[in-house]
Design a protein around this motif. Structure first.
Motif, PDB file in Angstrom:
ATOM      1  N   TRP A 185       0.856  -1.205   0.125  1.00 24.70           N
ATOM      2  CA  TRP A 185      -0.146  -0.102  -0.058  1.00 24.70           C
ATOM      3  C   TRP A 185       0.803   1.103   0.039  1.00 24.70           C
ATOM      4  O   TRP A 185       1.848   1.271   0.774  1.00 24.70           O
ATOM      5  CB  TRP A 185      -0.724  -0.067   1.309  1.00 24.70           C
ATOM      6  N   ASN A 186       0.623   2.060  -0.897  1.00 20.75           N
ATOM      7  CA  ASN A 186       1.308   3.469  -0.908  1.00 20.75           C
ATOM      8  C   ASN A 186       0.650   4.734  -0.956  1.00 20.75           C
ATOM      9  O   ASN A 186       1.024   5.748  -1.300  1.00 20.75           O
ATOM     10  CB  ASN A 186       2.263   3.254  -2.075  1.00 20.75           C
ATOM     11  N   GLU A 187      -0.393   4.729  -0.074  1.00 17.20           N
ATOM     12  CA  GLU A 187      -1.010   5.827  -0.110  1.00 17.20           C
ATOM     13  C   GLU A 187      -0.972   6.701   1.377  1.00 17.20           C
ATOM     14  O   GLU A 187      -1.114   7.823   1.540  1.00 17.20           O
ATOM     15  CB  GLU A 187      -2.610   5.615  -0.274  1.00 17.20           C
ATOM     16  N   LEU A 188      -0.454   6.006   2.498  1.00 14.56           N
ATOM     17  CA  LEU A 188      -0.728   6.544   3.914  1.00 14.56           C
ATOM     18  C   LEU A 188      -2.205   6.999   3.846  1.00 14.56           C
ATOM     19  O   LEU A 188      -2.931   6.386   3.791  1.00 14.56           O
ATOM     20  CB  LEU A 188       0.505   7.579   4.027  1.00 14.56           C
ATOM     21  N   PHE A 189      -1.825   7.995   4.325  1.00 16.49           N
ATOM     22  CA  PHE A 189      -3.455   8.858   4.885  1.00 16.49           C
ATOM     23  C   PHE A 189      -3.401  10.033   3.798  1.00 16.49           C
ATOM     24  O   PHE A 189      -2.782  10.832   4.014  1.00 16.49           O
ATOM     25  CB  PHE A 189      -3.060   9.327   6.639  1.00 16.49           C
ATOM     26  N   ASP A 190      -4.501   9.949   3.278  1.00 14.10           N
ATOM     27  CA  ASP A 190      -4.675  11.002   2.267  1.00 14.10           C
ATOM     28  C   ASP A 190      -6.095  11.466   2.165  1.00 14.10           C
ATOM     29  O   ASP A 190      -6.919  11.570   1.229  1.00 14.10           O
ATOM     30  CB  ASP A 190      -4.340  10.403   0.665  1.00 14.10           C
ATOM     31  N   LYS A 191      -6.532  12.142   3.290  1.00 15.32           N
ATOM     32  CA  LYS A 191      -8.020  12.606   3.647  1.00 15.32           C
ATOM     33  C   LYS A 191      -7.771  14.006   4.051  1.00 15.32           C
ATOM     34  O   LYS A 191      -8.312  14.389   5.178  1.00 15.32           O
ATOM     35  CB  LYS A 191      -8.889  11.738   4.189  1.00 15.32           C
ATOM     36  N   TYR A 192      -7.262  14.806   3.377  1.00 15.40           N
ATOM     37  CA  TYR A 192      -6.984  16.303   3.994  1.00 15.40           C
ATOM     38  C   TYR A 192      -7.909  17.224   3.122  1.00 15.40           C
ATOM     39  O   TYR A 192      -7.455  17.955   2.235  1.00 15.40           O
ATOM     40  CB  TYR A 192      -5.559  16.965   3.709  1.00 15.40           C
ATOM     41  N   ASP A 193      -9.167  17.184   3.361  1.00 15.20           N
ATOM     42  CA  ASP A 193     -10.188  18.094   2.711  1.00 15.20           C
ATOM     43  C   ASP A 193      -9.965  19.428   3.060  1.00 15.20           C
ATOM     44  O   ASP A 193     -10.095  19.697   4.417  1.00 15.20           O
ATOM     45  CB  ASP A 193     -11.613  17.549   3.096  1.00 15.20           C
ATOM     46  N   PRO A 194      -9.641  20.526   2.189  1.00 19.17           N
ATOM     47  CA  PRO A 194      -9.254  21.672   2.437  1.00 19.17           C
ATOM     48  C   PRO A 194     -10.231  22.578   2.982  1.00 19.17           C
ATOM     49  O   PRO A 194     -11.286  22.859   2.480  1.00 19.17           O
ATOM     50  CB  PRO A 194      -8.752  22.208   1.237  1.00 19.17           C
ATOM     51  N   HIS A 252      -9.356   7.398   5.884  1.00 20.63           N
ATOM     52  CA  HIS A 252      -8.836   7.016   4.545  1.00 20.63           C
ATOM     53  C   HIS A 252      -8.013   5.583   4.841  1.00 20.63           C
ATOM     54  O   HIS A 252      -7.114   5.748   5.476  1.00 20.63           O
ATOM     55  CB  HIS A 252      -8.035   8.148   4.046  1.00 20.63           C
ATOM     56  N   GLY A 253      -8.689   4.846   3.944  1.00 25.21           N
ATOM     57  CA  GLY A 253      -7.626   3.674   3.950  1.00 25.21           C
ATOM     58  C   GLY A 253      -8.242   2.414   4.763  1.00 25.21           C
ATOM     59  O   GLY A 253      -9.022   2.685   5.420  1.00 25.21           O
ATOM     60  N   PRO A 254      -7.640   1.514   4.721  1.00 27.31           N
ATOM     61  CA  PRO A 254      -8.135   0.233   5.405  1.00 27.31           C
ATOM     62  C   PRO A 254      -7.756   0.545   6.930  1.00 27.31           C
ATOM     63  O   PRO A 254      -8.386  -0.539   7.774  1.00 27.31           O
ATOM     64  CB  PRO A 254      -6.994  -0.870   4.730  1.00 27.31           C
TER      65      PRO A 254
END
Length: 554
Positions: free
Chosen positions: A310-319, A330-332
């Protein structure tokens, strides 16, 4: 002798005064409408009650008003904005006005945020509404609503759930809080996320997921191996403390319970989390703090997700404005503390505080782990460490949100139950008091071991509603035989999966306003909430610019 007499008179006077104070303390606060809760629905209900000429009291367990709207959920889940009217739209108009003031842009230039005037996900320039905002802005607007309408608010007042509700002839007469304060009224509105007043009034409700067969649904109940948001383990990941060794025990957060058949009901809940307000503005940023209880093994599963590729880490930064975010799951393996909230709806206040604290420790620990542990891939860790908690938010709470995201708790069971059939447009809805438009949306409910011996999440559903749908008045009132003067705009009568669409903050504001309007009509007509004339209610709601159908001319 004179001194004795003076002392005697003084003691008698003191006793009389003390008795008077005691009687005054026991005298109930009275209003036409008593609202229990400090959420956005509570405030819109209070404002509307006042505008209709009714006296109103808000009895709020919370110190800070506005619920999730003021506690991090600033990236509003609007769905179709056209069907958001009334006080809800007024709230978002006030957000727009706030950000027209240059003083509101401390950490970012206004021009750098969105396409002003042309319409963006954040801003509808033509309609003068803004849908995305910082937490403190929402709280400020809620407080302005209260001040402008001279609404009496009692804060940090918790309902005595065991003996605090007095009923007579099917009506609530009064409620009493743990502090001993008593509130009597003609109409009551439960505007909490938990439905505590509803439950204490012995109104029927449900906790958890119904079986699909209960309401002939497709998306309710267990939904194993149904992945609609990507928040699942996409590659095999070992669930055991020592990989391959079942005797070593399961990693934290993984259930040993076998998964039930798809479509079967249970009493499990979609996961909760905090909607963190983060910032990447260095002057306003605080490094992720180490929680009171921290164990790196709680996050071992995340390391194994990375090891699986998995190469997304944490990607839920809604501005949000001013270089901030509304940060969500975000993510499993993420901010949702899966499986740790099942007892929350029915738990005592003390037990809830423990559950909430455990969620805080978990989520703070996750952020601390990701930002410090050397096993996190360096490029992701460096990116994460450009973010931190915002210094100027939640300043009296360690910059941590006040309110946990109670995505679902109790749900009333009334004579009318909203189901996926209504949300998906398969069934017409009678007596509309507002509209929803969001997808059938449920976060993961449990983390389990597959028959193949790998870890997996279950419960993540996202089925788009094809068109906005109406929400029935009968879904926000109990059965008449159970309570005649209570309205429930948040924990309304709905199946689990339909509630996944209804449970949006704009919808709660809409239903809070509609509940207050119905309460006023019930008072004026001296009738139960179930006997309110819907045609009258409809005309009032339309006058308030509520949207009851997709076609405003109908």
């Amino acid at each position: 002798m004179r001194n004795f007499r003076n002392k005697f008179y003084f003691l008698m006077l003191l006793m009389c005064f003390t008795s008077f104070l005691g009687q005054a303390a026991r005298k109930p606060e009275q209003a036409d409408v008593i609202i229990y809760g400090g959420t956005s629905a509570a405030i819109t209900a209070a404002v509307q009650s006042s505008r209709l000429g009714k006296s109103v009291i808000v009895v709020s367990p919370d110190t800070h008003l506005g619920g999730l709207s003021s506690s991090g959920l600033g990236f509003t889940d609007t769905g179709n904005k056209e069907v958001i009217g009334g006080l809800a739209r007024e709230f978002y108009h006030r957000v727009y006005l706030n950000y027209q003031d240059s003083q509101s842009w401390k950490w970012q230039k206004k021009e750098a945020y969105g396409n002003q005037g042309q319409g963006t996900p954040a801003i509808d320039g033509a309609d003068r509404t803004m849908w995305i905002f910082e937490p403190h802005v929402a709280e400020k607007i809620m407080e302005e609503f209260v001040k402008e309408h001279h609404i009496k608010v009692f804060r940090n007042e918790w309902l005595d759930r065991e003996k605090g509700v007095v009923m007579k002839d099917g009506k609530i007469i009064s409620i009493t809080t743990l502090n001993g304060k008593k509130f009597s009224g003609k109409m009551f509105i439960d505007a909490t996320y938990e439905g505590d007043l509803m439950a204490a009034s012995k109104v029927s409700y449900h906790v958890g997921r119904e079986a699909n067969r209960t309401y002939a649904e497709e998306w309710n109940g267990v939904q194993a191996l149904v992945f609609q948001h990507g928040h699942h383990f996409k590659k095999p990941v070992d669930p055991y403390k020592i990989p391959g060794d079942k005797n070593s025990g399961l990693l934290a957060g993984i259930s040993a319970e076998p998964i039930a058949k798809n479509g079967e009901g249970d009493h499990k809940l979609q996961a909760y989390c905090y909607r963190m307000c983060l910032t990447n503005v260095e002057a306003n940023r605080i490094a992720f703090p180490k929680p009171e209880r921290y164990n790196p093994m709680d996050y071992e599963l995340l390391v194994r997700v990375f090891d699986s590729g998995w190469n997304e880490l944490f990607d839920k930064y809604d501005p949000l404005p001013n270089g901030k975010t509304d940060t969500n799951n975000h993510g499993p393996f993420s901010t949702d503390y899966i499986g740790m909230n099942y007892k929350y709806p029915e738990a005592s206040y003390e037990e809830r505080r423990v559950i909430v604290k455990n969620h805080e420790n978990y989520q703070k620990g996750l952020m601390y782990f990701m930002s410090t542990d050397p096993r996190i891939p360096k490029q992701f860790q460096e990116q994460l460490n450009t973010w931190g908690l915002a210094k100027d938010e939640f300043k009296d709470n360690g910059n941590w949100p006040y309110q946990i995201y109670v995505r679902e708790a109790r749900r009333m069971v009334s004579n009318y139950v909203m189901t996926e059939h209504e949300v998906l447009g398969k069934r017409e809805v009678p007596k509309s008091v507002g509209m929803g438009s969001y997808a059938l949306d449920s976060h993961n409910t449990q983390r389990y071991v597959t028959p193949e011996g790998f870890v997996q999440n279950e419960g993540d559903i996202g089925v788009k509603a094809p068109t906005p749908y109406a929400i029935s008045y009968d879904a926000i009132v109990p059965k008449e035989a159970e309570c005649k003067n209570l309205l429930v705009p948040i924990c309304l009568s709905s199946s689990h999966i339909a509630y996944g669409s209804v449970r949006m903050e704009p919808v709660f504001m809409i239903l809070g306003e509609s509940a207050a309007t119905a309460a006023a009509l019930a008072i004026d007509g001296n009738v139960s909430v179930q006997q309110v004339d819907y045609d009258q209610l409809k005309q009032l709601l339309l006058k308030q610019k509520q949207r009851l159908t997709l076609n405003p001319n109908k």
